[in-house]
Design a protein around this motif. Structure first.
Motif, PDB file in Angstrom:
ATOM      1  N   GLY A   6      16.065 -40.232  31.996  1.00  0.00           N
ATOM      2  CA  GLY A   6      16.104 -40.017  33.491  1.00  0.00           C
ATOM      3  C   GLY A   6      15.034 -39.245  34.128  1.00  0.00           C
ATOM      4  N   MET A   7      14.548 -38.484  33.210  1.00  0.00           N
ATOM      5  CA  MET A   7      13.614 -37.474  33.829  1.00  0.00           C
ATOM      6  C   MET A   7      12.064 -38.283  34.227  1.00  0.00           C
ATOM      7  SD  MET A   7      12.340 -35.687  30.536  1.00  0.00           S
ATOM      8  CE  MET A   7      10.782 -35.172  30.155  1.00  0.00           C
ATOM      9  N   ASN A   8      11.690 -37.354  35.087  1.00  0.00           N
ATOM     10  CA  ASN A   8      10.277 -37.880  35.730  1.00  0.00           C
ATOM     11  C   ASN A   8       9.185 -37.386  34.638  1.00  0.00           C
ATOM     12  OD1 ASN A   8       7.736 -37.928  37.110  1.00  0.00           O
ATOM     13  ND2 ASN A   8       8.602 -37.090  39.079  1.00  0.00           N
ATOM     14  N   PRO A   9       8.512 -38.589  33.896  1.00  0.00           N
ATOM     15  CA  PRO A   9       7.587 -38.137  33.156  1.00  0.00           C
ATOM     16  C   PRO A   9       6.383 -37.463  33.339  1.00  0.00           C
ATOM     17  CG  PRO A   9       7.896 -40.382  33.179  1.00  0.00           C
ATOM     18  CD  PRO A   9       8.750 -39.919  34.119  1.00  0.00           C
ATOM     19  N   LEU A  10       6.145 -37.741  34.845  1.00  0.00           N
ATOM     20  CA  LEU A  10       4.839 -37.159  35.415  1.00  0.00           C
ATOM     21  C   LEU A  10       5.015 -35.593  35.636  1.00  0.00           C
ATOM     22  CD1 LEU A  10       1.889 -37.838  36.594  1.00  0.00           C
ATOM     23  CD2 LEU A  10       3.133 -38.172  38.875  1.00  0.00           C
ATOM     24  N   LYS A  11       6.162 -35.220  35.818  1.00  0.00           N
ATOM     25  CA  LYS A  11       6.330 -33.725  36.304  1.00  0.00           C
ATOM     26  C   LYS A  11       6.384 -33.284  34.740  1.00  0.00           C
ATOM     27  CE  LYS A  11       9.774 -30.878  38.333  1.00  0.00           C
ATOM     28  NZ  LYS A  11      11.138 -30.675  39.242  1.00  0.00           N
ATOM     29  N   PHE A  12       7.139 -33.709  33.886  1.00  0.00           N
ATOM     30  CA  PHE A  12       7.057 -33.059  32.452  1.00  0.00           C
ATOM     31  C   PHE A  12       5.571 -33.037  32.261  1.00  0.00           C
ATOM     32  CE2 PHE A  12       6.881 -34.189  28.010  1.00  0.00           C
ATOM     33  CZ  PHE A  12       7.623 -32.927  27.680  1.00  0.00           C
ATOM     34  N   MET A  13       4.941 -33.927  32.209  1.00  0.00           N
ATOM     35  CA  MET A  13       3.539 -33.969  31.681  1.00  0.00           C
ATOM     36  C   MET A  13       2.802 -32.973  32.351  1.00  0.00           C
ATOM     37  SD  MET A  13       3.232 -36.141  29.077  1.00  0.00           S
ATOM     38  CE  MET A  13       1.158 -36.931  29.181  1.00  0.00           C
ATOM     39  N   MET A  14       2.704 -32.753  33.671  1.00  0.00           N
ATOM     40  CA  MET A  14       2.044 -32.094  34.345  1.00  0.00           C
ATOM     41  C   MET A  14       2.458 -30.466  34.090  1.00  0.00           C
ATOM     42  SD  MET A  14      -0.306 -31.456  36.720  1.00  0.00           S
ATOM     43  CE  MET A  14      -0.302 -32.864  37.795  1.00  0.00           C
ATOM     44  N   VAL A  56      -0.449 -25.921  22.325  1.00  0.00           N
ATOM     45  CA  VAL A  56       0.432 -26.874  22.676  1.00  0.00           C
ATOM     46  C   VAL A  56       1.963 -26.378  22.197  1.00  0.00           C
ATOM     47  CG1 VAL A  56       1.120 -29.276  21.630  1.00  0.00           C
ATOM     48  CG2 VAL A  56      -1.273 -28.718  22.415  1.00  0.00           C
ATOM     49  N   GLU A  57       1.688 -25.639  21.080  1.00  0.00           N
ATOM     50  CA  GLU A  57       2.924 -24.933  20.649  1.00  0.00           C
ATOM     51  C   GLU A  57       3.771 -24.069  21.628  1.00  0.00           C
ATOM     52  OE1 GLU A  57       1.718 -22.784  17.181  1.00  0.00           O
ATOM     53  OE2 GLU A  57       2.127 -24.627  15.890  1.00  0.00           O
ATOM     54  N   LYS A  58       2.946 -23.589  22.452  1.00  0.00           N
ATOM     55  CA  LYS A  58       3.558 -22.679  23.609  1.00  0.00           C
ATOM     56  C   LYS A  58       4.411 -23.466  24.609  1.00  0.00           C
ATOM     57  CE  LYS A  58       3.708 -19.283  26.825  1.00  0.00           C
ATOM     58  NZ  LYS A  58       4.600 -18.196  26.588  1.00  0.00           N
ATOM     59  N   THR A  59       4.044 -24.866  24.870  1.00  0.00           N
ATOM     60  CA  THR A  59       4.905 -25.427  25.742  1.00  0.00           C
ATOM     61  C   THR A  59       6.117 -25.906  25.062  1.00  0.00           C
ATOM     62  OG1 THR A  59       3.832 -27.621  24.901  1.00  0.00           O
ATOM     63  CG2 THR A  59       2.665 -26.565  26.543  1.00  0.00           C
ATOM     64  N   PHE A  60       6.366 -25.814  23.892  1.00  0.00           N
ATOM     65  CA  PHE A  60       7.707 -25.991  23.264  1.00  0.00           C
ATOM     66  C   PHE A  60       8.478 -24.910  22.988  1.00  0.00           C
ATOM     67  CE2 PHE A  60       5.495 -30.077  23.031  1.00  0.00           C
ATOM     68  CZ  PHE A  60       6.098 -30.817  23.720  1.00  0.00           C
ATOM     69  N   ALA A  61       7.863 -23.730  23.101  1.00  0.00           N
ATOM     70  CA  ALA A  61       8.531 -22.280  22.682  1.00  0.00           C
ATOM     71  C   ALA A  61       9.860 -22.116  23.597  1.00  0.00           C
ATOM     72  CB  ALA A  61       7.483 -21.207  22.912  1.00  0.00           C
ATOM     73  N   GLU A  62      10.703 -21.450  23.043  1.00  0.00           N
ATOM     74  CA  GLU A  62      11.763 -21.177  23.821  1.00  0.00           C
ATOM     75  C   GLU A  62      11.447 -20.285  25.237  1.00  0.00           C
ATOM     76  OE1 GLU A  62      15.560 -21.710  24.540  1.00  0.00           O
ATOM     77  OE2 GLU A  62      14.598 -22.327  22.717  1.00  0.00           O
ATOM     78  N   GLY A  63      11.657 -20.496  26.394  1.00  0.00           N
ATOM     79  CA  GLY A  63      11.627 -20.008  27.603  1.00  0.00           C
ATOM     80  C   GLY A  63      10.372 -20.426  28.111  1.00  0.00           C
ATOM     81  N   SER A  64       9.630 -21.412  27.743  1.00  0.00           N
ATOM     82  CA  SER A  64       8.618 -22.051  28.175  1.00  0.00           C
ATOM     83  C   SER A  64       8.736 -22.926  29.741  1.00  0.00           C
ATOM     84  CB  SER A  64       7.848 -22.997  27.230  1.00  0.00           C
ATOM     85  OG  SER A  64       8.647 -24.138  27.102  1.00  0.00           O
ATOM     86  N   THR A  66       7.722 -25.683  30.367  1.00  0.00           N
ATOM     87  CA  THR A  66       7.914 -27.153  29.727  1.00  0.00           C
ATOM     88  C   THR A  66       9.397 -27.307  29.525  1.00  0.00           C
ATOM     89  OG1 THR A  66       5.824 -27.282  28.973  1.00  0.00           O
ATOM     90  CG2 THR A  66       7.343 -29.153  28.356  1.00  0.00           C
ATOM     91  N   LYS A  67       9.835 -26.304  28.731  1.00  0.00           N
ATOM     92  CA  LYS A  67      11.382 -26.259  28.244  1.00  0.00           C
ATOM     93  C   LYS A  67      12.269 -26.184  29.665  1.00  0.00           C
ATOM     94  CE  LYS A  67      11.936 -26.303  23.837  1.00  0.00           C
ATOM     95  NZ  LYS A  67      13.038 -26.586  22.714  1.00  0.00           N
ATOM     96  N   LYS A  68      11.764 -25.406  30.759  1.00  0.00           N
ATOM     97  CA  LYS A  68      12.659 -25.303  31.826  1.00  0.00           C
ATOM     98  C   LYS A  68      12.457 -26.524  32.662  1.00  0.00           C
ATOM     99  CE  LYS A  68      12.363 -20.386  32.095  1.00  0.00           C
ATOM    100  NZ  LYS A  68      11.597 -19.352  32.258  1.00  0.00           N
TER     101      LYS A  68
END
Length: 74
Positions: A6-14, A56-64, A66-68
């Motif tokens: 249900g997430m907004n993919p545009l917000k995630f990609m941005m 790119v790895e930074k976007t999936f790191a804990e506390g990033s 993107t994770k938030k």
């Protein structure tokens, strides 16, 4: 990501784009300064590729950011 249907993919990609670009830009700047300090005009492609991967790895790191965003969108 299956749980986040249900997430907004545009917000995630941005968020991912912004965070990756900031990290990549920071690392690239540091690399350029390192090479300039040693009067070297050529940066190996392998080092540039490593910077892209780290960005790119930074976007999936804990506390990033993107994770938030993923957490906020659940």
């Amino acid at each position: 990501m299956e749980n986040n249907m249900g997430m907004n993919p545009l917000k995630f990609m941005m968020g991912m784009m912004v965070e990756s670009s900031l990290e990549t830009g920071k690392l690239l700047h540091e690399l350029i300064l390192k090479y300039k300090a040693n009067n070297i005009d050529v940066i190996p492609i392998s080092e540039l590729e490593a910077i892209e991967i780290k960005g790119v790895e930074k976007t999936f790191a804990e506390g990033s950011l993107t994770k938030k965003l993923i957490g906020d969108l659940n």
